[in-house]
Design a protein around this motif. Structure first.
Motif, PDB file in Angstrom:
ATOM      1  N   LYS A  78       5.611 -17.285  -3.511  1.00 39.40           N
ATOM      2  CA  LYS A  78       4.315 -17.008  -2.884  1.00 39.40           C
ATOM      3  C   LYS A  78       4.409 -15.958  -1.781  1.00 39.40           C
ATOM      4  O   LYS A  78       3.381 -15.539  -1.231  1.00 39.40           O
ATOM      5  CB  LYS A  78       3.719 -18.301  -2.331  1.00 39.40           C
ATOM      6  CG  LYS A  78       3.414 -19.325  -3.421  1.00 39.40           C
ATOM      7  CD  LYS A  78       2.820 -20.609  -2.837  1.00 39.40           C
ATOM      8  CE  LYS A  78       2.522 -21.612  -3.946  1.00 39.40           C
ATOM      9  NZ  LYS A  78       1.956 -22.877  -3.405  1.00 39.40           N
ATOM     10  N   SER A  79       5.635 -15.548  -1.455  1.00 39.04           N
ATOM     11  CA  SER A  79       5.829 -14.566  -0.396  1.00 39.04           C
ATOM     12  C   SER A  79       5.715 -13.136  -0.956  1.00 39.04           C
ATOM     13  O   SER A  79       6.346 -12.812  -1.950  1.00 39.04           O
ATOM     14  CB  SER A  79       7.209 -14.747   0.237  1.00 39.04           C
ATOM     15  OG  SER A  79       7.607 -13.599   0.956  1.00 39.04           O
ATOM     16  N   PRO A  80       4.913 -12.271  -0.316  1.00 35.50           N
ATOM     17  CA  PRO A  80       4.829 -10.876  -0.766  1.00 35.50           C
ATOM     18  C   PRO A  80       6.182 -10.169  -0.741  1.00 35.50           C
ATOM     19  O   PRO A  80       6.475  -9.341  -1.614  1.00 35.50           O
ATOM     20  CB  PRO A  80       3.857 -10.238   0.236  1.00 35.50           C
ATOM     21  CG  PRO A  80       3.058 -11.384   0.788  1.00 35.50           C
ATOM     22  CD  PRO A  80       4.004 -12.552   0.811  1.00 35.50           C
ATOM     23  N   GLU A  81       7.005 -10.494   0.242  1.00 33.53           N
ATOM     24  CA  GLU A  81       8.322  -9.865   0.322  1.00 33.53           C
ATOM     25  C   GLU A  81       9.209 -10.302  -0.843  1.00 33.53           C
ATOM     26  O   GLU A  81       9.969  -9.490  -1.395  1.00 33.53           O
ATOM     27  CB  GLU A  81       8.990 -10.224   1.646  1.00 33.53           C
ATOM     28  CG  GLU A  81       8.318  -9.642   2.889  1.00 33.53           C
ATOM     29  CD  GLU A  81       7.104 -10.438   3.340  1.00 33.53           C
ATOM     30  OE1 GLU A  81       6.392  -9.954   4.238  1.00 33.53           O
ATOM     31  OE2 GLU A  81       6.862 -11.532   2.785  1.00 33.53           O
ATOM     32  N   ARG A  83       8.058 -11.231  -3.788  1.00 31.66           N
ATOM     33  CA  ARG A  83       7.525 -10.572  -4.984  1.00 31.66           C
ATOM     34  C   ARG A  83       8.026  -9.129  -5.078  1.00 31.66           C
ATOM     35  O   ARG A  83       8.390  -8.647  -6.155  1.00 31.66           O
ATOM     36  CB  ARG A  83       6.001 -10.589  -4.976  1.00 31.66           C
ATOM     37  CG  ARG A  83       5.409 -10.044  -6.290  1.00 31.66           C
ATOM     38  CD  ARG A  83       3.886 -10.044  -6.292  1.00 31.66           C
ATOM     39  NE  ARG A  83       3.405  -9.646  -7.599  1.00 31.66           N
ATOM     40  CZ  ARG A  83       3.327  -8.393  -8.038  1.00 31.66           C
ATOM     41  NH1 ARG A  83       3.740  -7.400  -7.236  1.00 31.66           N
ATOM     42  NH2 ARG A  83       2.891  -8.105  -9.248  1.00 31.66           N
ATOM     43  N   ALA A  84       8.078  -8.467  -3.939  1.00 27.34           N
ATOM     44  CA  ALA A  84       8.577  -7.083  -3.936  1.00 27.34           C
ATOM     45  C   ALA A  84      10.031  -7.043  -4.402  1.00 27.34           C
ATOM     46  O   ALA A  84      10.429  -6.145  -5.159  1.00 27.34           O
ATOM     47  CB  ALA A  84       8.439  -6.482  -2.540  1.00 27.34           C
TER      48      ALA A  84
END
Length: 399
Positions: A78-81, A83-84
């Motif tokens: 759930k973390s954007p970092e 996912r990146a």
């Protein structure tokens, strides 16, 4: 070190429990670089589930069974970092495997289209219980439930007992084999086309396909199989096909001339049943009569006599008995690996032999996040950047 058949393939493995992890373990045994992406701290659900509340050094034997030869990368999906980081890994990955309920991965931003946007060559394999949509879309897709829905449970066991599930995760394991089949087919097609694709596997379809002979019989005759009320081994078979007692255990007798079996057992009165129609219509009575004779023999003596008469037969063994079987030893099927917490873990090795690129066990099942730093560093992250991801809770390492 002999090169492995799939050593050029990298797999991002989001799967948990049995179906997906068994599939990726089979590919890892062949050399694939499997990166198991898990929840920080908790990991795969199978890390917290075990049989008989029994643990090996605090580790679940169920998890240890299906996750060798993999590295663990602990990320908060759930973390954007996080996912990146995953999409950065996806740029050079070959395969994504997941077996969450339909729609879960897409809602988190990890659907097929998300990965294809960064890597058009990606092969994205989804495993589900009943497919991606339809009336069962929201049902839990668990092994025993699927066995019940697909006929195998109703066809197993004796007529005066409840329908009997297979004593292993059969639906999940069939699903795992279909995942491997689909993934390898997609990779081969990619060699010709340069394009990836989405592969979808579901337990319902897999179990029906693996019972095709039973389904063809039932659907084309309009008649369901009726379970016998004895040790007959298949609801469509006549006697003597089945499992029989001995003085110390049980034996199996498969398709064999009935008169030859009677000759071995030494009771010619059993020949009164020697008619194809009788052997089916009265199969329970035949079983009881034959069982009364086999019950006078020890297992070793009966097997020796049956094999000498070229009758198809075998012993019935427990799991521990199977592990000690001389043919199992001859084939070298029982092996082990060293685990940092569980110690020496005995396992069944790869079931496929290859002359040029033999599969092998080179890594134990990983700890949660054991390889987080290593994998992120290989993707180009600096130590400082990895420290930041850990501090933010986007990534995790073993506790």
């Amino acid at each position: 070190m002999t090169d492995k058949a799939l050593s050029h393939i990298t797999i991002l493995d989001f799967s948990h429990l049995l179906q997906g992890p068994f599939a990726t373990q089979l590919l890892a045994d062949m050399g694939a670089n499997v990166i198991k992406i898990e929840r920080p701290g908790k990991g795969d659900l199978f890390r917290s589930l075990t049989f008989r509340d029994t643990w090996l050094g605090g580790e679940s034997p169920n998890f240890l069974a299906w996750n060798r030869n993999k590295r663990s990368l602990a990320l908060n999906l759930k973390s954007p970092e996080a996912r990146a980081a995953i999409m950065k890994l996806a740029e050079t990955a070959d395969v994504v495997v997941q077996n969450f309920r339909p729609g879960v991965m897409a809602r988190l931003g990890y659907g097929y289209e998300d990965f294809r946007a960064v890597n058009p060559r990606i092969v994205y394999c989804s495993g589900s219980g009943y497919g991606e949509d339809g009336p069962y879309e929201n049902r839990p897709g668990q092994d025993m439930l699927v066995q019940g829905l697909t006929g195998i449970m109703a066809a197993t066991g004796q007529a005066d007992h409840p329908p009997t599930p297979v004593g292993a995760g059969f639906s999940d394991q069939v699903g795992a084999m279909n995942m491997v089949y689909g993934i390898l087919s997609a990779l081969l097609w990619r060699e010709r086309s340069g394009k990836g694709q989405e592969v979808k596997v579901n337990l319902l379809a897999g179990m029906l396909a693996h019972q095709n002979q039973e389904m063809v019989m039932a659907m084309n005759t309009g008649a369901d199989f009726e379970r016998p009320n004895s040790g007959i081994g298949h609801p469509g078979m006549d006697a003597p096909f089945g499992t029989y007692p001995t003085t110390d255990s049980w034996v199996t007798i498969a398709m064999s001339p009935y008169a030859t079996l009677v000759g071995v057992l030494g009771n010619d009165d059993l020949l009164r049943f020697d008619d194809p129609e009788t052997l089916f219509d009265q199969r329970d009575a035949v079983w009881r009569a034959v069982a009364a004779e086999t019950g006078k023999w020890s297992t070793d003596a009966l097997i020796e006599a049956l094999l000498a008469a070229d009758i198809w037969c075998g012993e019935v063994k427990s799991h521990l008995g199977a592990a000690a079987d001389p043919q199992v030893a001859h084939l070298g099927l029982v092996t082990s690996y060293e685990h940092p917490r569980a110690g020496t873990v005995k396992v069944i090795g790869p079931a496929v032999g290859m002359s040029a690129t033999p599969p092998a066990i080179s890594r134990p099942a990983p700890l949660v996040g054991e390889h987080t730093r290593e994998i992120l560093a290989s993707a180009g992250y600096t130590e400082s950047e990895i420290d930041d991801l850990l501090a933010e809770g986007a990534a995790g390492v073993p506790g």
